[in-house]
Design an enzyme around this catalytic site. Sequence first.
Site, PDB file in Angstrom:
ATOM      1  N   HIS A  58       0.820  -1.215   0.000  1.00 17.82           N
ATOM      2  CA  HIS A  58       0.000   0.000   0.000  1.00 17.82           C
ATOM      3  C   HIS A  58       0.856   1.267   0.000  1.00 17.82           C
ATOM      4  O   HIS A  58       0.661   2.129  -0.862  1.00 17.82           O
ATOM      5  CB  HIS A  58      -0.997   0.002   1.160  1.00 17.82           C
ATOM      6  CG  HIS A  58      -1.684   1.312   1.310  1.00 17.82           C
ATOM      7  ND1 HIS A  58      -2.610   1.778   0.394  1.00 17.82           N
ATOM      8  CD2 HIS A  58      -1.561   2.289   2.250  1.00 17.82           C
ATOM      9  CE1 HIS A  58      -3.022   2.978   0.766  1.00 17.82           C
ATOM     10  NE2 HIS A  58      -2.402   3.314   1.889  1.00 17.82           N
ATOM     11  N   ASP A  88      -3.377   8.307  -1.130  1.00 12.25           N
ATOM     12  CA  ASP A  88      -3.665   7.248  -0.162  1.00 12.25           C
ATOM     13  C   ASP A  88      -5.044   6.663  -0.416  1.00 12.25           C
ATOM     14  O   ASP A  88      -5.218   5.439  -0.500  1.00 12.25           O
ATOM     15  CB  ASP A  88      -3.554   7.811   1.257  1.00 12.25           C
ATOM     16  CG  ASP A  88      -3.997   6.844   2.336  1.00 12.25           C
ATOM     17  OD1 ASP A  88      -3.720   5.631   2.215  1.00 12.25           O
ATOM     18  OD2 ASP A  88      -4.607   7.303   3.323  1.00 12.25           O
ATOM     19  N   HIS A 128       3.544   7.497   4.867  1.00 15.87           N
ATOM     20  CA  HIS A 128       2.351   8.105   5.468  1.00 15.87           C
ATOM     21  C   HIS A 128       1.717   7.316   6.611  1.00 15.87           C
ATOM     22  O   HIS A 128       1.100   7.900   7.483  1.00 15.87           O
ATOM     23  CB  HIS A 128       1.301   8.412   4.390  1.00 15.87           C
ATOM     24  CG  HIS A 128       0.541   7.222   3.929  1.00 15.87           C
ATOM     25  ND1 HIS A 128       1.046   6.327   3.015  1.00 15.87           N
ATOM     26  CD2 HIS A 128      -0.688   6.768   4.281  1.00 15.87           C
ATOM     27  CE1 HIS A 128       0.157   5.382   2.804  1.00 15.87           C
ATOM     28  NE2 HIS A 128      -0.901   5.624   3.557  1.00 15.87           N
ATOM     29  N   ASP A 129       1.865   6.011   6.644  1.00 15.08           N
ATOM     30  CA  ASP A 129       1.255   5.196   7.699  1.00 15.08           C
ATOM     31  C   ASP A 129       2.246   4.731   8.762  1.00 15.08           C
ATOM     32  O   ASP A 129       1.863   4.058   9.712  1.00 15.08           O
ATOM     33  CB  ASP A 129       0.583   3.957   7.101  1.00 15.08           C
ATOM     34  CG  ASP A 129      -0.788   4.239   6.528  1.00 15.08           C
ATOM     35  OD1 ASP A 129      -1.419   5.241   6.933  1.00 15.08           O
ATOM     36  OD2 ASP A 129      -1.239   3.447   5.678  1.00 15.08           O
ATOM     37  N   GLU A 170       1.431   5.450  12.416  1.00 15.83           N
ATOM     38  CA  GLU A 170       0.259   4.724  12.910  1.00 15.83           C
ATOM     39  C   GLU A 170       0.532   3.229  13.066  1.00 15.83           C
ATOM     40  O   GLU A 170       0.041   2.608  14.003  1.00 15.83           O
ATOM     41  CB  GLU A 170      -0.924   4.892  11.948  1.00 15.83           C
ATOM     42  CG  GLU A 170      -1.521   6.256  11.911  1.00 15.83           C
ATOM     43  CD  GLU A 170      -2.630   6.380  10.878  1.00 15.83           C
ATOM     44  OE1 GLU A 170      -3.111   5.342  10.367  1.00 15.83           O
ATOM     45  OE2 GLU A 170      -3.016   7.517  10.582  1.00 15.83           O
ATOM     46  N   ASP A 171       1.280   2.673  12.142  1.00 17.53           N
ATOM     47  CA  ASP A 171       1.412   1.216  12.067  1.00 17.53           C
ATOM     48  C   ASP A 171       2.619   0.631  12.776  1.00 17.53           C
ATOM     49  O   ASP A 171       2.689  -0.585  12.957  1.00 17.53           O
ATOM     50  CB  ASP A 171       1.495   0.776  10.592  1.00 17.53           C
ATOM     51  CG  ASP A 171       0.205   1.004   9.839  1.00 17.53           C
ATOM     52  OD1 ASP A 171      -0.831   1.269  10.487  1.00 17.53           O
ATOM     53  OD2 ASP A 171       0.219   0.920   8.600  1.00 17.53           O
TER      54      ASP A 171
END
Length: 172
Positions: A37, A123, A61-62, A65-66
Amino acid sequence: MRGVNRVGEAVVSDDARRFLEESYAERRQDEGLAIEHPLAVARLLHDDGQQSTVVLAGLLHDVLEDTEVTTAEVRERFGREVADLVEALTQDPAIADYKRRKAALREQIVAAGREAATAALADKCAKVEAEAERPEQPRLEHYRATLASIEEHYGRSTLSERLRRDLARFVD
């Protein structure tokens, strides 16, 4: 080109790719997270002609968060501009309610500027294009609200038109 990794049509530095892979390595094993992704987001931004900082922010970008990666680590490795964009694309985990958390994220993205908005569109495009079936209604509403908010503030763009077309296949 030495030191550069071709991912589809996007060009991602070996350092950025390695950082992404290392950041997700442990989580991927535990939760099935994949880096396809973020690579797809970077590819869309590259193909849209975005600056390297925006492409890199799309790739990462993630990551906040991840993974256990911090904003300070992103800043140290890739610079303030990339770190600021990644932070703008990161939802606040302290907001428990899904709709409130996503609304706050949309406001945060729009307030961060056109580059953050463009990365957010990429995204959402990558997510919608990867959907084999209709997303659950709250997610679909978030995608549509993101598109509307970004277009309201920054107008239409190639990526917003692409997202608009992709979302049209999920009629109510």
